[in-house]
Design a protein around this motif. Sequence first.
Motif, PDB file in Angstrom:
ATOM      1  N   ALA A   1       0.847  -1.197   0.000  1.00 18.01           N
ATOM      2  CA  ALA A   1       0.000   0.000   0.000  1.00 18.01           C
ATOM      3  C   ALA A   1       0.877   1.240   0.000  1.00 18.01           C
ATOM      4  O   ALA A   1       2.073   1.178   0.334  1.00 18.01           O
ATOM      5  N   ILE A   2       0.278   2.358  -0.373  1.00 20.34           N
ATOM      6  CA  ILE A   2       0.938   3.661  -0.293  1.00 20.34           C
ATOM      7  C   ILE A   2       0.013   4.614   0.447  1.00 20.34           C
ATOM      8  O   ILE A   2      -1.173   4.722   0.118  1.00 20.34           O
ATOM      9  N   ASP A   3       0.557   5.289   1.459  1.00 19.38           N
ATOM     10  CA  ASP A   3      -0.210   6.231   2.267  1.00 19.38           C
ATOM     11  C   ASP A   3       0.084   7.662   1.844  1.00 19.38           C
ATOM     12  O   ASP A   3       1.256   8.029   1.648  1.00 19.38           O
ATOM     13  N   LEU A   4      -0.968   8.454   1.724  1.00 20.82           N
ATOM     14  CA  LEU A   4      -0.835   9.879   1.418  1.00 20.82           C
ATOM     15  C   LEU A   4      -1.239  10.681   2.643  1.00 20.82           C
ATOM     16  O   LEU A   4      -2.353  10.521   3.146  1.00 20.82           O
ATOM     17  N   PRO A   5      -0.360  11.546   3.160  1.00 24.35           N
ATOM     18  CA  PRO A   5      -0.715  12.347   4.332  1.00 24.35           C
ATOM     19  C   PRO A   5      -1.755  13.413   3.973  1.00 24.35           C
ATOM     20  O   PRO A   5      -1.775  13.920   2.847  1.00 24.35           O
ATOM     21  N   GLY A   6      -2.600  13.716   4.929  1.00 22.14           N
ATOM     22  CA  GLY A   6      -3.670  14.684   4.671  1.00 22.14           C
ATOM     23  C   GLY A   6      -3.251  16.110   4.927  1.00 22.14           C
ATOM     24  O   GLY A   6      -3.729  16.748   5.878  1.00 22.14           O
ATOM     25  N   GLU A   7      -2.380  16.647   4.102  1.00 22.66           N
ATOM     26  CA  GLU A   7      -1.931  18.028   4.253  1.00 22.66           C
ATOM     27  C   GLU A   7      -2.775  18.947   3.365  1.00 22.66           C
ATOM     28  O   GLU A   7      -2.915  18.691   2.160  1.00 22.66           O
ATOM     29  N   PRO A   8      -3.331  20.009   3.914  1.00 25.07           N
ATOM     30  CA  PRO A   8      -4.182  20.903   3.116  1.00 25.07           C
ATOM     31  C   PRO A   8      -3.495  21.455   1.869  1.00 25.07           C
ATOM     32  O   PRO A   8      -4.151  21.711   0.864  1.00 25.07           O
ATOM     33  N   ILE A   9      -2.174  21.625   1.913  1.00 19.29           N
ATOM     34  CA  ILE A   9      -1.464  22.189   0.766  1.00 19.29           C
ATOM     35  C   ILE A   9      -1.651  21.328  -0.482  1.00 19.29           C
ATOM     36  O   ILE A   9      -1.607  21.835  -1.615  1.00 19.29           O
ATOM     37  N   ALA A  10      -1.880  20.030  -0.302  1.00 19.09           N
ATOM     38  CA  ALA A  10      -2.006  19.126  -1.441  1.00 19.09           C
ATOM     39  C   ALA A  10      -3.208  19.451  -2.314  1.00 19.09           C
ATOM     40  O   ALA A  10      -3.242  19.094  -3.497  1.00 19.09           O
ATOM     41  N   ARG A  11      -4.195  20.119  -1.754  1.00 20.46           N
ATOM     42  CA  ARG A  11      -5.401  20.420  -2.537  1.00 20.46           C
ATOM     43  C   ARG A  11      -5.131  21.474  -3.612  1.00 20.46           C
ATOM     44  O   ARG A  11      -5.867  21.551  -4.594  1.00 20.46           O
ATOM     45  N   ARG A  12      -4.114  22.295  -3.398  1.00 16.83           N
ATOM     46  CA  ARG A  12      -3.712  23.251  -4.443  1.00 16.83           C
ATOM     47  C   ARG A  12      -2.407  22.741  -5.047  1.00 16.83           C
ATOM     48  O   ARG A  12      -1.317  23.166  -4.683  1.00 16.83           O
ATOM     49  N   SER A  13      -2.549  21.798  -5.942  1.00 15.47           N
ATOM     50  CA  SER A  13      -1.372  21.157  -6.516  1.00 15.47           C
ATOM     51  C   SER A  13      -1.618  20.866  -7.985  1.00 15.47           C
ATOM     52  O   SER A  13      -2.766  20.828  -8.450  1.00 15.47           O
ATOM     53  N   ALA A  14      -0.535  20.649  -8.714  1.00 15.55           N
ATOM     54  CA  ALA A  14      -0.652  20.404 -10.157  1.00 15.55           C
ATOM     55  C   ALA A  14       0.574  19.672 -10.668  1.00 15.55           C
ATOM     56  O   ALA A  14       1.649  19.713 -10.055  1.00 15.55           O
ATOM     57  N   TYR A  15       0.383  19.015 -11.808  1.00 14.95           N
ATOM     58  CA  TYR A  15       1.473  18.309 -12.477  1.00 14.95           C
ATOM     59  C   TYR A  15       1.578  18.827 -13.902  1.00 14.95           C
ATOM     60  O   TYR A  15       0.583  18.939 -14.610  1.00 14.95           O
ATOM     61  N   ARG A  16       2.792  19.148 -14.301  1.00 11.24           N
ATOM     62  CA  ARG A  16       3.033  19.635 -15.665  1.00 11.24           C
ATOM     63  C   ARG A  16       4.162  18.804 -16.279  1.00 11.24           C
ATOM     64  O   ARG A  16       5.217  18.646 -15.679  1.00 11.24           O
ATOM     65  N   LYS A  17       3.909  18.303 -17.480  1.00 15.14           N
ATOM     66  CA  LYS A  17       4.851  17.409 -18.149  1.00 15.14           C
ATOM     67  C   LYS A  17       5.186  17.952 -19.527  1.00 15.14           C
ATOM     68  O   LYS A  17       4.291  18.304 -20.297  1.00 15.14           O
ATOM     69  N   VAL A  18       6.484  17.995 -19.835  1.00 14.39           N
ATOM     70  CA  VAL A  18       6.939  18.437 -21.153  1.00 14.39           C
ATOM     71  C   VAL A  18       7.533  17.224 -21.858  1.00 14.39           C
ATOM     72  O   VAL A  18       8.430  16.565 -21.326  1.00 14.39           O
ATOM     73  N   ARG A  19       7.043  16.933 -23.052  1.00 13.54           N
ATOM     74  CA  ARG A  19       7.484  15.757 -23.795  1.00 13.54           C
ATOM     75  C   ARG A  19       7.632  16.098 -25.259  1.00 13.54           C
ATOM     76  O   ARG A  19       7.186  17.153 -25.714  1.00 13.54           O
ATOM     77  N   ASP A  20       8.221  15.205 -26.010  1.00 12.33           N
ATOM     78  CA  ASP A  20       8.513  15.482 -27.412  1.00 12.33           C
ATOM     79  C   ASP A  20       7.275  15.502 -28.296  1.00 12.33           C
ATOM     80  O   ASP A  20       7.304  16.091 -29.373  1.00 12.33           O
TER      81      ASP A  20
END
Length: 334
Positions: free
Chosen positions: A214-233
């Motif tokens: 299993a993988i646990d994710l901590p409940g930190e409020p900062i995570a709610r304002r988060s994003a992922y950006r990926k640059v690829r060919d």
Amino acid sequence: MRPFDYHRPADAAAAVRSVAGRPDAVFLGGGTNLVDHLKLGVARPALVVDVSGVLPTGVEELGDGALRIGAGVSNSALAAHPRVREWFPVLSQALLSGASGQLRNMATTGGNPLQRTRCVYFQDVTTPCNKREPGSGCSAVGGWTRNHAILGASEHCIAVHPSDMAVALAALGAQVRVLGPAGERTIPFVGLHRLPGDEPERDTVLEHGELITAIDLPGEPIARRSAYRKVRDRASYAFALVSVAAALDVRDGVVADARIAFGGVAHAPWRAYRAEEALRGAPATEAGFRAAADAELDAARPAGGLDGGNAFKIPLLRRTLAATLRGLTGKDTP
């Protein structure tokens, strides 16, 4: 493909015993990485232990916004889970950028972070590769290096880790629950993967026979304002040239806190602690975002090569981090 024995254990403990008792045994989850390596001759186990039916497949709320994700949860199910989308958007976005729908349907939470590098020399058994055959040399050094590391590499290996999901988990401060011959233990996600050093054949700190449950994710409020950006060919599914997972807390125009990880630039998902420290207490401005990138990238060492090398990743990552943080502040342009 070399012939191998196949075993479907009754439970996770039996799976661990089967693999731990055979140095030439491996676990099989969704198979999206291992099956390729079996066909290419990169992996040559004598025993394959199928754990697809014995790992947890649920997402459990632990209280205070924390989640426990079973290692058998598919990438598709995890990306679509309402709590993940609401509480950890960076993770959902990373998963959706990682592969086609067919692959996400097969890939698992426990297996995705353990996928091996997509370095062309590692996957070509006719070329020397220290990761595949320790001591044989690194064909990437001085070769085709466009997709290779600028952080944390060594003279023995300059390959990068391919997982998008893992970059988000590093930024979120996830914890990895593991079952092994000695029992259960928990590993901070940022401590799961190893930099190559002089043992590039060792991708992680897992011992032989240890299985992620299993993988646990901590409940930190900062995570709610988060994003992922990926640059690829290309816009279609491809591995990252660079990627950024970020969470940001801005108050009165000042960065109160930040969580940042990079992908496509190191042997492991790269937690950008120097960039985070540079951001805290600084104005949430374009100049501040780029300065934070520079603080992290001061240690970057690009590789030269037959294709001109990968020094372009440094300005590309600087711009990508700034764009990601800009988006989290609601500003689309510098």
